[in-house]
Scaffold this motif. Structure first.
Motif, PDB file in Angstrom:
ATOM      1  N   ALA A  97      -1.593  -1.429  12.126  1.00 26.14           N
ATOM      2  CA  ALA A  97      -2.073  -0.043  12.127  1.00 26.14           C
ATOM      3  C   ALA A  97      -3.529   0.084  12.593  1.00 26.14           C
ATOM      4  CB  ALA A  97      -1.902   0.559  10.738  1.00 26.14           C
ATOM      5  N   THR A 121      -9.780  -9.341  -4.775  1.00 22.52           N
ATOM      6  CA  THR A 121     -10.847  -9.071  -3.803  1.00 22.52           C
ATOM      7  C   THR A 121     -12.065  -8.486  -4.519  1.00 22.52           C
ATOM      8  OG1 THR A 121      -9.929  -6.870  -3.320  1.00 22.52           O
ATOM      9  CG2 THR A 121      -9.289  -8.673  -1.842  1.00 22.52           C
ATOM     10  N   ASP A 151       0.859  -1.193   0.000  1.00 26.95           N
ATOM     11  CA  ASP A 151       0.000   0.000   0.000  1.00 26.95           C
ATOM     12  C   ASP A 151       0.894   1.242   0.000  1.00 26.95           C
ATOM     13  OD1 ASP A 151      -1.740  -2.097   0.607  1.00 26.95           O
ATOM     14  OD2 ASP A 151      -2.841  -0.981   2.126  1.00 26.95           O
ATOM     15  N   ASP A 201      -5.776  -6.446  -4.586  1.00 24.91           N
ATOM     16  CA  ASP A 201      -6.822  -5.843  -3.766  1.00 24.91           C
ATOM     17  C   ASP A 201      -7.484  -4.729  -4.556  1.00 24.91           C
ATOM     18  OD1 ASP A 201      -8.517  -5.104  -1.808  1.00 24.91           O
ATOM     19  OD2 ASP A 201      -6.986  -4.483  -0.363  1.00 24.91           O
ATOM     20  N   LYS A 218      -0.167  -8.543  -1.415  1.00 21.44           N
ATOM     21  CA  LYS A 218      -1.488  -7.982  -1.777  1.00 21.44           C
ATOM     22  C   LYS A 218      -1.332  -6.504  -2.156  1.00 21.44           C
ATOM     23  CE  LYS A 218      -4.573  -6.920   1.434  1.00 21.44           C
ATOM     24  NZ  LYS A 218      -4.998  -5.534   1.235  1.00 21.44           N
TER      25      LYS A 218
HETATM   26  O1  OMP Z   1      -9.677  -6.474   1.494  1.00 17.55           O
HETATM   27  C1  OMP Z   1      -8.829  -5.975   2.240  1.00 17.55           C
HETATM   28  O2  OMP Z   1      -7.643  -6.254   2.094  1.00 17.55           O
HETATM   29  C2  OMP Z   1      -9.279  -5.171   3.375  1.00 17.55           C
HETATM   30  C3  OMP Z   1     -10.500  -5.508   3.915  1.00 17.55           C
HETATM   31  C4  OMP Z   1     -10.892  -4.959   5.153  1.00 17.55           C
HETATM   32  O3  OMP Z   1     -11.909  -5.326   5.716  1.00 17.55           O
HETATM   33  N1  OMP Z   1     -10.079  -4.052   5.748  1.00 17.55           N
HETATM   34  C5  OMP Z   1      -8.886  -3.662   5.192  1.00 17.55           C
HETATM   35  O4  OMP Z   1      -8.164  -2.870   5.833  1.00 17.55           O
HETATM   36  N2  OMP Z   1      -8.504  -4.165   3.978  1.00 17.55           N
HETATM   37  C6  OMP Z   1      -7.261  -3.699   3.316  1.00 17.55           C
HETATM   38  O5  OMP Z   1      -6.151  -4.140   4.085  1.00 17.55           O
HETATM   39  C7  OMP Z   1      -5.151  -3.132   4.111  1.00 17.55           C
HETATM   40  C8  OMP Z   1      -4.932  -2.720   5.571  1.00 17.55           C
HETATM   41  O6  OMP Z   1      -3.772  -1.975   5.697  1.00 17.55           O
HETATM   42  P1  OMP Z   1      -3.052  -1.748   7.109  1.00 17.55           P
HETATM   43  O7  OMP Z   1      -4.117  -1.256   8.036  1.00 17.55           O
HETATM   44  O8  OMP Z   1      -2.014  -0.738   6.790  1.00 17.55           O
HETATM   45  O9  OMP Z   1      -2.471  -3.079   7.534  1.00 17.55           O
HETATM   46  C9  OMP Z   1      -5.628  -2.024   3.207  1.00 17.55           C
HETATM   47  O10 OMP Z   1      -5.113  -2.271   1.904  1.00 17.55           O
HETATM   48  C10 OMP Z   1      -7.136  -2.183   3.191  1.00 17.55           C
HETATM   49  O11 OMP Z   1      -7.712  -1.749   1.984  1.00 17.55           O
END
Ligand code: OMP
Length: 279
Positions: free
Chosen positions: A224, A126, A25, A96, A62
């Motif tokens: 995070a 996803t 990300d 994603d 991802k």
């Molecule tokens: O499908 C996902 O990956 C996803 C689903 C969800 O319910 N919550 C969620 O945070 N995500 C994704 O997971 C990642 C979380 O990032 P961090 O919080 O930095 O670990 C981001 O890319 C979100 O878009």
């Protein structure tokens, strides 16, 4: 010969490399923290570093498409290259993109991510089922043909998700449970694991749903967003062995040092394995 299904490839990767998924990300703030400019060159450098550091050791990478799309076609070109290099190094790539549309348009998304000759072909993608699970059919069918997977949003990690996902369907089930039951039907009889996964946040405390879908459970929210590996058994119960915990900032913040990225991934993998084994 039909391709090896995604579920089998994922089970093998989880067993050999550990179940961790690392999200790519490229937030503007992370590019800055890495001493990079928030431009295509910074994006390219960031992405290449993560792929070089982790694609030969974690089960799943991802990339979050939005962070690449914000740079237009040149960002997509970086994404394409990352997908190909990560797959060549042995990681499964979960795109994603959280796509969701009516069936005919879903067919175009399926062609983009799930058909072998597409430049963005990924091991899995996803999708959102909240236009109706049946709207996902073109993606589910394309995934079967190419040996790819589909991860369907069920109970997301964000607090706003509950007003939709916990709402009650006509037959009394929650909408999330309705979707999970559809996923279980898709995965019926698949061994060692079906190729249709559910996204269930590690932040939920208790999922409050039947997660026995015979498929992988992608669990974002560690790091995070406040969850820890120790939370996994409480959220996933007897399905914890099928969980693929997904961490983005919790790992990426340890860059740009390659050793730092690798250590963070290794530490998390150890913590996840310990939490799963102790449950
Ligand atoms: O499908 C996902 O990956 C996803 C689903 C969800 O319910 N919550 C969620 O945070 N995500 C994704 O997971 C990642 C979380 O990032 P961090 O919080 O930095 O670990 C981001 O890319 C979100 O878009």
């Amino acid at each position: 010969m039909s391709p090896e299904p995604f579920g089998a490839r994922l089970r093998h990767a989880m067993d050999t490399r550990g179940p961790l998924c690392v999200g790519i990300d490229p937030h503007a703030s992370l590019l800055t923290a890495w001493g990079l400019n928030d431009d295509v060159a910074g994006l390219e450098r960031f992405t290449r570093t993560v792929v070089e550091a982790l694609a030969d050791r974690v089960a799943v990478l991802k990339p979050q498409s939005a962070f690449f799309e914000r740079f237009g076609s040149r960002g997509i070109a970086v994404l394409e290259k990352a997908v190909q290099e990560a797959r060549a190094a042995g990681a499964l790539v979960l795109m994603d993109a959280k796509r969701g549309d009516i069936g005919s348009t879903m067919g175009a998304y399926a062609a983009t991510y799930l058909e072998k000759d597409s430049p963005l072909f990924s091991d899995a993608v996803t999708v959102s089922p909240y236009l109706g699970f049946g709207s996902l059919r073109p993606a589910l069918d394309a995934a079967v043909l190419s040996g790819a997977g589909v991860f369907v949003l069920a109970l997301t990690s964000n607090p706003e998700g509950a007003e939709v996902q916990r709402a009650t369907a006509a037959d009394g089930r929650s909408l999330a449970q309705l979707m999970l039951d559809h996923m279980a039907a898709e995965n019926e009889g698949m061994t060692p694991l079906g190729s249709v996964g559910a996204v269930v946040g590690a932040t939920l405390g208790d999922a409050g749903a039947n997660l026995a879908i015979n498929g992988p459970l992608l669990a974002p929210g560690i790091g995070a967003q406040g969850a820890t590996p120790a939370d996994l058994p409480g959220v996933f119960g007897s399905s914890v062995g099928n969980v693929v915990p997904s961490v983005s900032r919790g790992v990426l913040s340890q860059g740009p040092d390659v050793a730092g990225l690798r250590e963070a991934a290794e530490r998390l993998t150890d913590e996840i394995r310990a939490a799963v084994a102790g449950s």
